[in-house]
Motif scaffolding. Structure first.
Motif, mmCIF file in Angstrom:
data_model
loop_
_atom_site.group_PDB
_atom_site.id
_atom_site.type_symbol
_atom_site.label_atom_id
_atom_site.label_comp_id
_atom_site.label_asym_id
_atom_site.label_seq_id
_atom_site.Cartn_x
_atom_site.Cartn_y
_atom_site.Cartn_z
ATOM 1 N N LYS A 81 2.268 6.340 -12.961
ATOM 2 C CA LYS A 81 2.513 5.709 -14.270
ATOM 3 C C LYS A 81 3.966 5.291 -14.469
ATOM 4 O O LYS A 81 4.255 4.292 -15.124
ATOM 5 N N GLU A 82 4.884 6.035 -13.877
ATOM 6 C CA GLU A 82 6.296 5.709 -14.043
ATOM 7 C C GLU A 82 6.653 4.374 -13.376
ATOM 8 O O GLU A 82 7.562 3.683 -13.828
ATOM 9 N N GLN A 83 5.935 4.016 -12.324
ATOM 10 C CA GLN A 83 6.253 2.778 -11.605
ATOM 11 C C GLN A 83 5.288 1.642 -11.942
ATOM 12 O O GLN A 83 5.485 0.512 -11.506
ATOM 13 N N ALA A 84 4.260 1.909 -12.733
ATOM 14 C CA ALA A 84 3.260 0.896 -13.075
ATOM 15 C C ALA A 84 3.842 -0.123 -14.041
ATOM 16 O O ALA A 84 4.526 0.224 -15.003
ATOM 17 N N VAL A 85 3.545 -1.391 -13.797
ATOM 18 C CA VAL A 85 3.986 -2.485 -14.647
ATOM 19 C C VAL A 85 2.760 -3.222 -15.163
ATOM 20 O O VAL A 85 1.910 -3.662 -14.369
ATOM 21 N N GLU A 86 2.655 -3.341 -16.474
ATOM 22 C CA GLU A 86 1.487 -3.982 -17.072
ATOM 23 C C GLU A 86 1.606 -5.502 -17.045
ATOM 24 O O GLU A 86 2.677 -6.063 -17.308
ATOM 25 N N ILE A 87 0.503 -6.163 -16.715
ATOM 26 C CA ILE A 87 0.404 -7.608 -16.912
ATOM 27 C C ILE A 87 0.030 -7.781 -18.378
ATOM 28 O O ILE A 87 -1.145 -7.742 -18.755
ATOM 29 N N VAL A 111 -3.161 -4.491 -7.793
ATOM 30 C CA VAL A 111 -3.448 -4.571 -9.226
ATOM 31 C C VAL A 111 -4.592 -3.606 -9.538
ATOM 32 O O VAL A 111 -5.641 -3.649 -8.882
ATOM 33 N N VAL A 112 -4.380 -2.746 -10.552
ATOM 34 C CA VAL A 112 -5.372 -1.699 -10.820
ATOM 35 C C VAL A 112 -5.701 -1.609 -12.309
ATOM 36 O O VAL A 112 -4.977 -2.121 -13.162
ATOM 37 N N SER A 113 -6.784 -0.914 -12.591
ATOM 38 C CA SER A 113 -7.268 -0.732 -13.963
ATOM 39 C C SER A 113 -6.623 0.489 -14.619
ATOM 40 O O SER A 113 -5.976 1.312 -13.956
ATOM 41 N N GLN A 114 -6.853 0.615 -15.922
ATOM 42 C CA GLN A 114 -6.384 1.785 -16.660
ATOM 43 C C GLN A 114 -7.007 3.058 -16.105
ATOM 44 O O GLN A 114 -6.332 4.083 -15.936
ATOM 45 N N GLU A 115 -8.292 2.986 -15.804
ATOM 46 C CA GLU A 115 -8.996 4.165 -15.270
ATOM 47 C C GLU A 115 -8.407 4.594 -13.934
ATOM 48 O O GLU A 115 -8.197 5.783 -13.677
ATOM 49 N N PHE A 116 -8.119 3.625 -13.065
ATOM 50 C CA PHE A 116 -7.531 3.924 -11.759
ATOM 51 C C PHE A 116 -6.161 4.578 -11.954
ATOM 52 O O PHE A 116 -5.824 5.566 -11.291
ATOM 53 N N LEU A 117 -5.368 4.032 -12.876
ATOM 54 C CA LEU A 117 -4.031 4.570 -13.126
ATOM 55 C C LEU A 117 -4.103 5.957 -13.749
ATOM 56 O O LEU A 117 -3.336 6.862 -13.368
ATOM 57 N N ASP A 118 -5.009 6.166 -14.683
ATOM 58 C CA ASP A 118 -5.140 7.466 -15.331
ATOM 59 C C ASP A 118 -5.507 8.560 -14.331
ATOM 60 O O ASP A 118 -5.121 9.729 -14.501
ATOM 61 N N ALA A 119 -6.235 8.189 -13.304
ATOM 62 C CA ALA A 119 -6.617 9.160 -12.273
ATOM 63 C C ALA A 119 -5.459 9.486 -11.336
ATOM 64 O O ALA A 119 -5.556 10.421 -10.528
ATOM 65 N N ARG A 120 -4.384 8.717 -11.442
ATOM 66 C CA ARG A 120 -3.205 8.920 -10.582
ATOM 67 C C ARG A 120 -1.954 8.919 -11.468
ATOM 68 O O ARG A 120 -1.143 7.987 -11.415
ATOM 69 N N PRO A 121 -1.777 9.928 -12.280
ATOM 70 C CA PRO A 121 -0.675 9.938 -13.250
ATOM 71 C C PRO A 121 0.710 9.835 -12.616
ATOM 72 O O PRO A 121 1.663 9.410 -13.276
ATOM 73 N N HIS A 122 0.814 10.193 -11.331
ATOM 74 C CA HIS A 122 2.117 10.103 -10.661
ATOM 75 C C HIS A 122 2.578 8.654 -10.498
ATOM 76 O O HIS A 122 3.760 8.403 -10.248
ATOM 77 N N LEU A 171 0.832 -1.206 0.000
ATOM 78 C CA LEU A 171 0.000 0.000 0.000
ATOM 79 C C LEU A 171 0.867 1.258 0.000
ATOM 80 O O LEU A 171 0.569 2.231 -0.715
ATOM 81 N N LEU A 172 1.942 1.251 0.798
ATOM 82 C CA LEU A 172 2.864 2.385 0.799
ATOM 83 C C LEU A 172 3.503 2.563 -0.576
ATOM 84 O O LEU A 172 3.635 3.683 -1.076
ATOM 85 N N ASP A 173 3.880 1.437 -1.181
ATOM 86 C CA ASP A 173 4.510 1.480 -2.497
ATOM 87 C C ASP A 173 3.550 2.041 -3.546
ATOM 88 O O ASP A 173 3.952 2.819 -4.422
ATOM 89 N N ALA A 174 2.277 1.667 -3.445
ATOM 90 C CA ALA A 174 1.266 2.143 -4.397
ATOM 91 C C ALA A 174 0.771 3.550 -4.082
ATOM 92 O O ALA A 174 0.017 4.132 -4.871
ATOM 93 N N GLN A 175 1.162 4.052 -2.916
ATOM 94 C CA GLN A 175 0.770 5.405 -2.475
ATOM 95 C C GLN A 175 -0.753 5.556 -2.423
ATOM 96 O O GLN A 175 -1.314 6.557 -2.877
ATOM 97 N N ILE A 176 -1.414 4.511 -1.902
ATOM 98 C CA ILE A 176 -2.869 4.554 -1.746
ATOM 99 C C ILE A 176 -3.241 4.170 -0.319
ATOM 100 O O ILE A 176 -2.394 3.722 0.465
ATOM 101 N N ASN A 177 -4.503 4.334 -0.008
ATOM 102 C CA ASN A 177 -5.060 3.937 1.277
ATOM 103 C C ASN A 177 -5.938 2.705 1.067
ATOM 104 O O ASN A 177 -6.479 2.493 -0.020
ATOM 105 N N TYR A 178 -6.100 1.901 2.105
ATOM 106 C CA TYR A 178 -6.911 0.689 1.983
ATOM 107 C C TYR A 178 -8.341 0.992 1.557
ATOM 108 O O TYR A 178 -9.001 0.141 0.949
ATOM 109 N N ASP A 179 -8.818 2.199 1.796
ATOM 110 C CA ASP A 179 -10.162 2.582 1.351
ATOM 111 C C ASP A 179 -10.282 2.550 -0.178
ATOM 112 O O ASP A 179 -11.391 2.469 -0.709
ATOM 113 N N ASP A 180 -9.149 2.623 -0.876
ATOM 114 C CA ASP A 180 -9.163 2.558 -2.342
ATOM 115 C C ASP A 180 -9.338 1.127 -2.853
ATOM 116 O O ASP A 180 -9.659 0.931 -4.034
#
Length: 458
Positions: A241-247, A228-239, A40-49
């Motif tokens: 994208k540099e660390q996102a890895v696609e399956i 693991v997140v969707s394109q929409e989730f990633l697009d809403a958090r552009p910061h 969660l820290l690595d993804a920079q999100i909260n469990y509520d997400d």
């Protein structure tokens, strides 16, 4: 039937514990919590997400997953408990990807954990048919039975057959183990970090066939997690994208009738692995030989030999030649198991597949700078469970570029943690744990004193 087009799914957060000997000193609640907080820290999100949760473990009562996930928050999301033998962690990742790619969720958290018993794997339900009983009986009829641990016999027999059919020698299997042990000191999460000569590995106590003790993975306690997140989730958090890895491609496969062909190699799921590889690479639009870094299921050196062949990283029957040329380590065609693999890193069943994912994510981000492979663009993962299930996954960066070179100080600034988790295993502060737990529905009774126990270990 033509495969249905999937929406993209990305790994944006990973975390893991150090893998340790199973001595009963750390409970699964701590292992799952530590790995999950780090992810969660690595993804920079909260469990509520997080909209859905997948818990991966083999040894434990039903709903251990809820016990782990409730520590992050009691947000009433669906939580699935997965048990698929040694491929449990990757099965959880495949479920998460399926949920995201099909539109069922935008953010899924996968946590794998295992608190194991010392010694070789055991069955706990002796009043009913063993799910791999037919496999054991085929082995007994074709190769006989010895006093060696059952798994070592089965995989060792596959090694014997590979020698008989293709001309591999015992030292080829020992070389696989030598390489994996040599890789492990650079992985801060490895259970073992000792380096051995080829002679030491060959002179270790004999187990079965070409296998000696240093060619067999240990039992382990440990945890690993991924977001693991969707394109929409990633697009809403552009910061992110540099660390996102696609399956980019993935397949969870089960056995074909060839399992019972009377071949010791087929009995270890050769066709299952091959089918999963061909499906995953076809979806990703690459050949397995386009992948520079590979994490594969080396529960025994004999299985790595067979899997190299099944993954078509070489021509059929030529895996031992790949090994002899040095093409499984730095300076060769591939780097296989830079983490140290199961043989040296350890094998906590529910966490193994997710730990493989974390290793490859760190490589593609450029964070694994002490074991980096130049110009890495695609990574291949293989995780196997007898009984059976094989998961093969192809990863690439979200931007499709080669992995950059990045020093640890830069990583520490980018992730806000002040250190590089790919090369240094650290814990976390109470404030950091609080920052990722649910803001509205965290409950300290569910957490008990897990947070303090994790802090005390660092």
């Amino acid at each position: 039937m033509a495969p249905k087009k999937r929406s993209p799914a990305y790994v944006v957060g990973v975390g893991m514990t150090k893998f340790i000997k199973p001595r009963g000193k750390v409970d699964y609640t701590e292992l799952g919590f530590e790995a999950g907080v780090k992810a969660l820290l690595d993804a920079q999100i909260n469990y509520d997400d997080v909209e859905q949760g997948v818990a991966c473990y083999c040894y434990g009562d039903s709903t251990c997953g809820q016990r782990v996930f409730y520590q992050f928050g009691m947000t009433q999301i669906p939580i699935y408990n997965v048990n698929n033998n040694c491929s449990t962690g990757s099965t959880g990742l495949a479920m998460a990807r399926q949920l995201v790619s099909s539109g069922g969720a935008d953010c899924v958290m996968v946590v794998g954990f295992e608190k194991m018993m010392p010694g070789s794997l055991q069955s706990f339900f002796n009043d009913r048919e063993n799910p791999v009983g037919t496999t054991h009986r085929m082995m007994a009829e074709t190769r006989g039975v010895t006093n060696a641990p059952g798994a070592a016999q089965m995989f060792g027999n596959a090694g014997i057959e590979y020698m008989e059919k293709y001309g591999a020698r015992p030292e080829d299997f020992a070389e696989i183990a030598r390489v994996n042990h040599a890789h492990s000191p650079k992985n801060p999460y490895s259970q073992f970090t000792d380096v051995y000569s080829l002679e030491q590995i060959m002179k270790a106590p004999a187990i079965h066939g070409p296998l000696t003790k240093l060619q067999c993975c240990p039992t382990s306690d440990g945890g690993a997690a991924a977001i693991v997140v969707s394109q929409e989730f990633l697009d809403a958090r552009p910061h992110l994208k540099e660390q996102a890895v696609e399956i980019a491609g993935q397949c969870l496969a089960t056995d074909a009738p060839s399992l019972f062909s009377k071949s010791a190699i087929d009995l270890m799921g050769y066709e299952m692995t091959q089918h999963a590889m061909r499906t995953a690479t076809r979806e990703a639009g690459v050949s397995p030989r386009d992948c520079q870094v590979v994490e594969l299921h080396d529960c025994f050196s004999a299985n790595e030999m067979v899997v190299i062949d099944a993954l078509e990283l070489c021509d059929k029957g030529k895996a031992h030649e790949l090994v002899r040329r040095g093409d499984i380590t730095y300076g060769g065609k591939y780097v296989i198991n830079p983490s140290g693999g199961l043989i040296s890193k350890g094998h906590p069943l529910g966490a193994t597949g997710i730990a493989q994912c974390a290793e490859l994510v760190w490589h593609l981000r450029g964070w694994a700078n002490n074991r980096q492979v130049a110009r890495t663009k695609h990574c291949l993962q293989h995780n196997l469970g007898l009984g059976g299930a094989a998961v093969v996954t192809v990863y690439r960066r979200a931007d499709g570029k080669e992995a950059p070179e990045m020093d640890s100080a830069t990583v520490g600034r980018k992730n806000g943690l002040g250190y590089n988790p790919a090369v240094e295993a650290k814990g976390f502060t109470q404030a950091q744990a609080t920052s990722v737990r649910s803001r509205a529905k965290a409950n300290d009774w569910a957490l008990q004193d897990t947070e303090k126990k994790v802090e005390a270990r660092f």
